[in-house]
Design a protein around this motif. Structure first.
Motif, PDB file in Angstrom:
ATOM      1  N   ARG A   8       0.844  -1.183   0.000  1.00 16.49           N
ATOM      2  CA  ARG A   8       0.000   0.000   0.000  1.00 16.49           C
ATOM      3  C   ARG A   8       0.884   1.239   0.000  1.00 16.49           C
ATOM      4  O   ARG A   8       1.757   1.374   0.859  1.00 16.49           O
ATOM      5  N   ASP A   9       0.613   2.140  -0.929  1.00 16.88           N
ATOM      6  CA  ASP A   9       1.381   3.373  -1.023  1.00 16.88           C
ATOM      7  C   ASP A   9       0.684   4.429  -0.165  1.00 16.88           C
ATOM      8  O   ASP A   9      -0.333   4.993  -0.564  1.00 16.88           O
ATOM      9  N   VAL A  10       1.200   4.667   1.025  1.00 15.72           N
ATOM     10  CA  VAL A  10       0.586   5.574   1.981  1.00 15.72           C
ATOM     11  C   VAL A  10       0.563   7.008   1.454  1.00 15.72           C
ATOM     12  O   VAL A  10      -0.423   7.725   1.595  1.00 15.72           O
ATOM     13  N   ALA A  11       1.628   7.454   0.811  1.00 12.40           N
ATOM     14  CA  ALA A  11       1.683   8.822   0.285  1.00 12.40           C
ATOM     15  C   ALA A  11       0.615   9.029  -0.786  1.00 12.40           C
ATOM     16  O   ALA A  11      -0.048  10.066  -0.835  1.00 12.40           O
ATOM     17  N   LYS A  12       0.430   8.024  -1.631  1.00 10.29           N
ATOM     18  CA  LYS A  12      -0.598   8.117  -2.679  1.00 10.29           C
ATOM     19  C   LYS A  12      -1.995   8.196  -2.055  1.00 10.29           C
ATOM     20  O   LYS A  12      -2.846   8.960  -2.507  1.00 10.29           O
ATOM     21  N   ALA A  13      -2.241   7.421  -1.017  1.00 12.53           N
ATOM     22  CA  ALA A  13      -3.542   7.443  -0.340  1.00 12.53           C
ATOM     23  C   ALA A  13      -3.795   8.800   0.305  1.00 12.53           C
ATOM     24  O   ALA A  13      -4.909   9.321   0.269  1.00 12.53           O
ATOM     25  N   ARG A  14      -2.763   9.404   0.879  1.00 15.56           N
ATOM     26  CA  ARG A  14      -2.927  10.732   1.481  1.00 15.56           C
ATOM     27  C   ARG A  14      -3.247  11.789   0.432  1.00 15.56           C
ATOM     28  O   ARG A  14      -4.083  12.657   0.642  1.00 15.56           O
ATOM     29  N   ARG A  15      -2.557  11.720  -0.718  1.00 12.84           N
ATOM     30  CA  ARG A  15      -2.845  12.680  -1.803  1.00 12.84           C
ATOM     31  C   ARG A  15      -4.280  12.527  -2.290  1.00 12.84           C
ATOM     32  O   ARG A  15      -4.972  13.514  -2.516  1.00 12.84           O
ATOM     33  N   ARG A  16      -4.738  11.307  -2.429  1.00 11.57           N
ATOM     34  CA  ARG A  16      -6.106  11.077  -2.864  1.00 11.57           C
ATOM     35  C   ARG A  16      -7.099  11.618  -1.836  1.00 11.57           C
ATOM     36  O   ARG A  16      -8.087  12.254  -2.191  1.00 11.57           O
TER      37      ARG A  16
END
Length: 165
Positions: free
Chosen positions: A50-58
């Motif tokens: 899971r890409d945590v940074a990508k989830a935060r941006r979304r």
């Protein structure tokens, strides 16, 4: 007591898995999920990472879009409320002329040179509507008095302004 089962032997571990002391070897964390104190994790590599940074941006994008839409809705409602209608009216008098007619005098305020229309109605003593009409107000002058002779289906007891536009 003697073992009465014939031909059944206890399970044996292969010789290469047994440590030198004869005790059973420890199992990896993925296989020891049922043991107390070990973390429950899916097998490595099975579900991806899971890409945590990508989830935060979304999450931030969803938040900003939602807030923007809410602000746009509030601005649209405020604009409609503030701008409102530049035409307004008020009932000056009403008079029941007969069992099927009510005379209503309106004071209409509007911008000079703009035509308008106003809707009036009458109700009977039970509150039921017995007559309704929309009248056109010509484009002359700013404030005007308009008299409407409203035909009713039965005896009206009120003369009301529904609205002007």
């Amino acid at each position: 007591m003697a073992d009465t089962t014939q031909g059944v032997r206890p399970a044996e571990q292969p010789a290469d898995d047994r440590p030198a002391d004869g005790q059973p070897a420890e199992q990896p964390a993925e296989q020891s999920a049922g043991r107390p104190g070990t973390p429950l994790r899916p097998p490595a590599g099975r579900y991806g990472t899971r890409d945590v940074a990508k989830a935060r941006r979304r999450g931030k994008r969803i938040y900003y879009v939602t807030v923007s839409l809410a602000l746009a809705l509030v601005a649209a409602i405020a604009y409609k409320y503030i701008s409102g209608s530049s035409v307004s009216g008020e009932v000056q008098t009403f008079q029941v002329v007969s069992a099927h007619e009510v005379r209503i005098t309106l004071d209409v305020s509007k911008p000079s040179g703009q035509a308008a229309s106003c809707t009036v109605r009458s109700r009977d003593e039970n509150g039921s509507e017995v007559g309704r009409v929309t009248v056109a107000i010509p484009a002359s002058g700013g404030e005007q008095l308009a008299t409407v002779l409203l035909k009713t289906t039965s005896r009206g007891t009120t003369g009301e302004l529904v609205g002007c536009s």
